[in-house]
Write a protein that holds these residues in place. Structure first.
Motif, PDB file in Angstrom:
ATOM      1  N   PHE A 153       0.826  -1.196   0.000  1.00 42.27           N
ATOM      2  CA  PHE A 153       0.000   0.000   0.000  1.00 42.27           C
ATOM      3  C   PHE A 153       0.864   1.251   0.000  1.00 42.27           C
ATOM      4  O   PHE A 153       1.441   1.640   1.010  1.00 42.27           O
ATOM      5  CB  PHE A 153      -0.966   0.012   1.183  1.00 42.27           C
ATOM      6  CG  PHE A 153      -1.765   1.291   1.232  1.00 42.27           C
ATOM      7  CD1 PHE A 153      -2.450   1.716   0.113  1.00 42.27           C
ATOM      8  CD2 PHE A 153      -1.805   2.076   2.357  1.00 42.27           C
ATOM      9  CE1 PHE A 153      -3.165   2.897   0.109  1.00 42.27           C
ATOM     10  CE2 PHE A 153      -2.514   3.269   2.380  1.00 42.27           C
ATOM     11  CZ  PHE A 153      -3.193   3.680   1.248  1.00 42.27           C
ATOM     12  N   LEU A 157      -2.871  -7.592   0.020  1.00 37.09           N
ATOM     13  CA  LEU A 157      -2.422  -6.208   0.175  1.00 37.09           C
ATOM     14  C   LEU A 157      -1.554  -6.105   1.421  1.00 37.09           C
ATOM     15  O   LEU A 157      -1.939  -6.578   2.494  1.00 37.09           O
ATOM     16  CB  LEU A 157      -3.649  -5.297   0.331  1.00 37.09           C
ATOM     17  CG  LEU A 157      -3.394  -3.799   0.438  1.00 37.09           C
ATOM     18  CD1 LEU A 157      -2.882  -3.218  -0.881  1.00 37.09           C
ATOM     19  CD2 LEU A 157      -4.691  -3.060   0.823  1.00 37.09           C
ATOM     20  N   THR A 203       0.192  -3.736   4.198  1.00 37.69           N
ATOM     21  CA  THR A 203       0.230  -2.390   4.780  1.00 37.69           C
ATOM     22  C   THR A 203       1.225  -2.382   5.935  1.00 37.69           C
ATOM     23  O   THR A 203       1.575  -3.443   6.468  1.00 37.69           O
ATOM     24  CB  THR A 203      -1.163  -1.972   5.315  1.00 37.69           C
ATOM     25  OG1 THR A 203      -1.630  -2.996   6.178  1.00 37.69           O
ATOM     26  CG2 THR A 203      -2.146  -1.746   4.206  1.00 37.69           C
ATOM     27  N   TYR A 204       1.645  -1.205   6.309  1.00 38.37           N
ATOM     28  CA  TYR A 204       2.536  -1.062   7.461  1.00 38.37           C
ATOM     29  C   TYR A 204       1.769  -0.276   8.503  1.00 38.37           C
ATOM     30  O   TYR A 204       1.386   0.873   8.278  1.00 38.37           O
ATOM     31  CB  TYR A 204       3.800  -0.310   7.050  1.00 38.37           C
ATOM     32  CG  TYR A 204       4.775  -0.151   8.177  1.00 38.37           C
ATOM     33  CD1 TYR A 204       5.661  -1.166   8.499  1.00 38.37           C
ATOM     34  CD2 TYR A 204       4.806   1.020   8.922  1.00 38.37           C
ATOM     35  CE1 TYR A 204       6.554  -1.015   9.553  1.00 38.37           C
ATOM     36  CE2 TYR A 204       5.695   1.176   9.965  1.00 38.37           C
ATOM     37  CZ  TYR A 204       6.570   0.150  10.280  1.00 38.37           C
ATOM     38  OH  TYR A 204       7.444   0.299  11.311  1.00 38.37           O
ATOM     39  N   GLU A 205       1.474  -0.923   9.605  1.00 40.33           N
ATOM     40  CA  GLU A 205       0.673  -0.269  10.642  1.00 40.33           C
ATOM     41  C   GLU A 205       1.269  -0.546  11.999  1.00 40.33           C
ATOM     42  O   GLU A 205       1.557  -1.688  12.322  1.00 40.33           O
ATOM     43  CB  GLU A 205      -0.755  -0.818  10.643  1.00 40.33           C
ATOM     44  CG  GLU A 205      -1.572  -0.461   9.423  1.00 40.33           C
ATOM     45  CD  GLU A 205      -2.913  -1.179   9.436  1.00 40.33           C
ATOM     46  OE1 GLU A 205      -3.605  -1.130  10.466  1.00 40.33           O
ATOM     47  OE2 GLU A 205      -3.241  -1.817   8.424  1.00 40.33           O
ATOM     48  N   ARG A 206       1.385   0.457  12.794  1.00 42.18           N
ATOM     49  CA  ARG A 206       1.810   0.350  14.188  1.00 42.18           C
ATOM     50  C   ARG A 206       3.057  -0.531  14.344  1.00 42.18           C
ATOM     51  O   ARG A 206       3.111  -1.451  15.154  1.00 42.18           O
ATOM     52  CB  ARG A 206       0.678  -0.189  15.047  1.00 42.18           C
ATOM     53  CG  ARG A 206      -0.614   0.629  14.875  1.00 42.18           C
ATOM     54  CD  ARG A 206      -1.712   0.149  15.763  1.00 42.18           C
ATOM     55  NE  ARG A 206      -1.686   0.818  17.047  1.00 42.18           N
ATOM     56  CZ  ARG A 206      -2.463   0.485  18.080  1.00 42.18           C
ATOM     57  NH1 ARG A 206      -3.295  -0.523  17.968  1.00 42.18           N
ATOM     58  NH2 ARG A 206      -2.395   1.140  19.207  1.00 42.18           N
ATOM     59  N   SER A 250      -2.909  -8.662   4.122  1.00 44.58           N
ATOM     60  CA  SER A 250      -4.331  -8.996   4.235  1.00 44.58           C
ATOM     61  C   SER A 250      -4.834  -9.619   2.950  1.00 44.58           C
ATOM     62  O   SER A 250      -4.506  -9.155   1.851  1.00 44.58           O
ATOM     63  CB  SER A 250      -5.166  -7.756   4.479  1.00 44.58           C
ATOM     64  OG  SER A 250      -4.642  -7.020   5.521  1.00 44.58           O
TER      65      SER A 250
END
Lengths: 255, 695
Positions: A100, A119, A121-124, A130
């Motif tokens: 993303f 997909l 993503t880079y979060e926290r 996902s």
């Protein structure tokens, strides 16, 4: 895993993702080859210094430009991408993951047209991969140092510290950022000098210096790559929403 | 039934309103996300504004503190939500843990069976919502993306795009939604009439180039209404030109036929020409061009949102004006528009600052009372900023600020302006210049010339975008100069190349050094033109320019061009009686020069010069030769100094050497700084007291 990513303006998560053990090859999509090459030069330089891993095989695909000066708005962009023959010829293999980055329009189009099923993503501070039914978390990855993060974005500490220099009339300059540290693997924390009899953040000149420095850092690191720690509550709150006018900002009391 | 869902972020609801206006839904579901365990504040103020906006214009205005305080604030009402089918949609806000977004949407779709379910990705945090774009057979929401133009689209398999044309969100509504009331002086939601455009074109055709202003300016000689030729031209086209003066200020009215006459301030309270005419010209020009805006505003004032904020701002402005007055009153400053404004404010409230200066709070109260009584209360002192022209096009809101002249490119002033603007006004900003003498440094800025507005966005890619179109003959002349290591020439101007590492000439009785190489203008009539081009950076030079009363009169100096002796000799032949030159030379060069000099200069050259002995090995080191003629008092004769070994000169001349060293030392101290523009850019309207756009 074959990682596909549109090169946007926030480079740290992308660089971390490219260095994941799982990633064997990367396709980077960019509307300006100079930007992707600049990023790759910095990325390779940092990796050469650290020897994190052998670099994955990297392919570059040039895609239509989103350029306000050319009149390429989002609707024009999607129409150009729709007609782009090289995109149409791309084959997305089952091990492909779309990272993303770029604009939501790129992601929407890539998923719908190219058929990405996963997909990333880079979060926290972690990577999430996902799919509709599943979510995979990757917590182990290379962590860049402060200098490496800044270098990836074409910045360095002295540039930022210099930006935070405040020159009160008739006194020596004061460097308002006292330290920079890593808050999380991808987020830098900027610690501002405490308020005292020399430094009064209710004064216009300091507010201006603070706001300019925050926006300078934001311009370099993107919207999410930083935190600011400052004792003045008004300014601290403003950092949560820098799109507003800085609090109590008034040109007339600046000098 | 059309259901629109999106994420709603704290603080900024403009993207949500864009999506609502584009899709025209029957029901809106705003999803407020939080982390597990996070406690959110009851309601975000911006969310309240969004809800109010859907209900209509006045409901949104009621969200703001009383706009009658501290005096009735003129404001432009927002449109509120515009429904294409007279339907006010319901709106609800649901707060969920971010990881539950997909399941929440499953649940909502069960509530709205057989509905047109749209999830818009424009608003809110994308990292939370983007997973929803993955193809999920159980999720019936169609992923959409709304754009600034009110058009939304969705991508469907096999490289197809489905486009939905909705209604765009207006500029004034964006301002109110972002948290600031606004006052728009002039607003177009459709192109101006043909008559109005015709009226405008006649005025543009009549603009005349002003004479150069004082001092070096970054942009000067605007095409303007300030030149006397303008009146003649406009009248010859059948317009009526009327100027009304009052003390030092003046107002111009231009009229023709049944088009509404155009009145604008021409001279300020202290008699300075104003740039107000630009605002309207830019505004109409943008419509009469390839920009093709959906909407435009000329003169948008962003008003401070709270009563307390407005009072504070007004107070600060009065303090600023008072400061200008005090400085003037103490005799430390000449007349300024700020001090004049302060005097007028005092006067209209019954104070005479020359006799009894009022306290700021006293004056503030009187001012609020005055504004209360006024038919047209002034808002310039309660505004965060005022923007000359804004347009909305497919990229969003773009702002244009007109400048007739630029005295100095001051990044701090630019940053100040940016800081005072909310984000939605900071995205795309351009200055519009109408000057004709423009420094090359402005090529780097976000500047477009007034005459290039016509070509629309394409003009922004042009490297000449800050220059007039077509390019002025001066710029063409500058570009005709071919500069290389061995020569500098132009087919359009008669020049002679010279070479020197250090050239001295005389100005106001002083010796001024230039460093580098240069050309000599053989016709002194070219002086003013070339001098101006060098000042504006069109001809590369790193030295100041000087003139002389001699026939050759002028030289300037280029960077990075190495010495060529023959050229230097030519130069000396031409002008040895005026130029002082100091160059790095090898032995042969020095000998050649020495041999050449007696032929050029008269017999007053002292013998010591002719008989000068130079150290053999040191000759390659820095040697300075200063060549003067008999009329110059200092330094006399020819002086050759080897910086590492002192030349063998007889005692009488040693003092001269010492004097010369002192002279050179002084020259270094006096070495002029790089040229800068004037002292200040034009003040902005509304930001300061006094009159705006003063040149």
């Amino acid at each position: 895993m074959h990682l596909h990513a549109v090169v946007g303006f926030s480079f740290t998560p992308l660089a971390c993702a490219m260095l994941l053990e799982e990633v064997k090859s990367v396709t980077l999509y960019c509307d300006q080859s100079i930007r992707v090459n600049n990023f790759l030069d910095r990325f390779k330089k940092i990796n050469d210094n650290n020897l994190v891993k052998n670099l994955p095989e990297i392919t570059i695909e040039v895609i239509p430009e989103l350029n306000e000066n050319l009149g390429n708005d989002m609707v024009s962009l999607i129409q150009s991408m729709k007609d782009n023959t090289s995109l149409k010829e791309l084959e997305i293999l089952p091990d492909s993951v779309l990272f993303f980055s770029g604009t939501p329009v790129h992601i929407l189009a890539f998923i719908q047209w190219l058929g990405f099923k996963r997909l990333m993503t880079y979060e926290r501070g972690r990577f999430l991969i996902s799919s509709v039914t599943n979510q995979e978390i990757i917590e182990k990855y290379n962590h860049f140092s402060i200098d490496e993060i800044l270098e990836l974005h074409g910045l360095n500490q002295s540039k930022i510290l210099h930006k935070s220099n405040w020159e009160p009339q008739g006194s020596d300059p004061i460097q308002l950022i006292s330290k920079i540290q890593l808050d999380s693997p991808n987020v830098l924390g900027f610690y501002w000098e405490q308020q005292d009899n020399r430094i009064d953040y209710s004064k216009g000149g300091l507010r201006r210096r603070f706001a300019l420095t925050v926006r300078f850092i934001q311009q370099g690191l993107g919207r999410y790559g930083w935190n600011h720690y400052i004792s003045n509550q008004e300014l601290s709150n403003w950092c949560r929403n820098t799109q507003n006018i800085p609090p109590g900002f008034d040109e007339e009391e600046e000098e | 039934m059309k259901i629109l869902a999106f994420i709603i972020a704290p603080g900024n609801v403009i993207p949500n309103a864009i999506a609502i206006q584009a899709h025209q839904p029957d029901h809106i579901i705003c999803i407020r996300t939080k982390f597990d365990g996070q406690v959110l504040e009851a309601e975000d103020e911006a969310h309240s504004r969004l809800k109010a906006w859907i209900k209509g214009s006045q409901v949104l205005v009621d969200e703001f503190e009383d706009l009658e305080q501290p005096f009735p604030i003129p404001h432009t009402l927002p449109s509120g939500y515009i429904s294409s089918h007279n339907n006010v949609p319901d709106i609800e806000i649901r707060t969920i843990v971010k990881d539950n977004l997909r399941t929440e949407l499953y649940s909502i779709q069960d509530e709205y069976l057989d509905c047109d379910l749209r999830f818009d990705f424009l608003p809110g945090a994308k990292t939370i919502s983007m997973h929803l774009a993955l193809d999920d057979p159980n999720l019936h929401w169609i992923p959409w993306y709304s754009t600034e133009s009110g058009t939304a689209f969705t991508c469907t398999p096999s490289f197809n795009v489905k486009v939905h044309k909705g209604i765009f969100l207006g500029i004034v509504d964006r301002a109110w939604l972002s948290g600031n009331p606004v006052w728009a002086e002039r607003q177009f939601k459709a192109p101006p009439t043909t008559k109005e455009v015709g009226f405008h074109r006649g005025i543009v055709k009549s603009l005349e180039i002003e004479e150069p202003g004082k001092g070096n300016r970054f942009a000067d000689r605007p095409i303007s209404v300030n030149h006397k030729g303008f009146k003649e031209k406009i009248e010859s086209l059948g317009y009526t030109f009327n100027m009304i003066t009052e003390d030092k200020s003046a107002q111009i009215t231009i009229s023709k036929g049944d088009v509404v006459p155009w009145t604008f301030n021409y001279l300020s309270e202290i008699g300075s020409p104003q740039g107000f005419y630009l605002e309207r010209l830019i505004h109409i020009e943008l419509w009469d061009s390839d920009w093709k805006p959906f909407e435009s505003i000329a003169g948008l004032n962003i008003i401070e949102a709270t009563i307390e904020g407005r009072i504070e701002k007004y107070r600060n402005q009065l303090i600023h004006l008072n400061k200008a007055w005090s400085e003037y009153d103490r005799g430390g400053q000449k007349e300024t528009s700020e001090m004049e404004t302060y005097k007028q404010i005092c006067k209209r409230n019954g104070f005479n600052p020359e006799i009894n200066e009022p306290e700021i709070e006293e004056l503030l109260a009187a001012e609020f009372d005055f504004q209360h009584r006024s038919d047209e209360p002034e808002i310039r002192y309660v505004c965060n900023c005022e923007i000359d022209v804004l347009i909305l096009d497919p990229h969003g809101v773009i702002s244009f600020d007109g400048k007739a002249i630029i005295k100095k490119v001051d990044s701090r002033i630019r940053q100040n302006e940016a800081l005072q603007r909310p984000q939605w006004l900071r995205q795309y900003q351009y200055l519009v210049l109408c000057s004709t003498a423009i420094n090359t440094k402005l090529e780097e800025e976000n500047i477009i010339h007034f005459q290039r507005i016509k070509s629309g966005r394409k003009g922004l890619l042009d490297r000449d975008r800050c220059y007039p179109s077509p390019l002025s003959k001066e710029i063409e002349l500058a570009r005709s100069f071919k500069v290389n290591r061995e020569d500098v020439s132009s087919p359009l101007i008669n020049t002679k190349f010279i070479n020197s590492d250090r050239i001295y000439t005389r100005k106001d009785g002083d010796y001024i050094p230039g460093i580098g190489k240069g050309i000599l203008l053989l016709d002194k009539n070219d002086l003013q033109l070339v001098s101006s081009l060098v000042n504006l950076g069109h001809i590369p030079t790193d030295a100041e320019l000087y003139t002389s009363n001699q026939d050759y009169c002028f030289y300037f100096v280029f960077k990075n061009i190495k010495l060529r002796l023959q050229k230097l000799m030519n130069f000396i032949n031409q002008s040895s009686n005026v130029i002082f030159s100091s160059v790095k030379l090898d032995t042969n060069t020095v000998n050649e020069i020495l041999a050449a000099l007696p032929k050029q200069l008269d017999s007053n050259i002292p013998n010591w010069v002719r008989n000068l002995k130079l150290g053999r090995k040191k000759i390659r080191d820095k040697i300075r030769i200063i060549i003067t003629d008999k009329e110059e008092k200092h330094p006399p004769g020819i002086l050759v100094i080897n910086s590492k070994s002192k030349p063998e000169l007889h005692k009488e001349e040693e003092k001269r050497i010492a004097d010369s060293k002192e002279f050179e030392k002084n020259q270094r101290r006096r070495k002029p700084r790089r040229r800068r523009g004037g002292s200040k850019t034009q003040p902005k309207r509304g930001n300061r007291g006094g009159n705006p756009k003063e040149e």
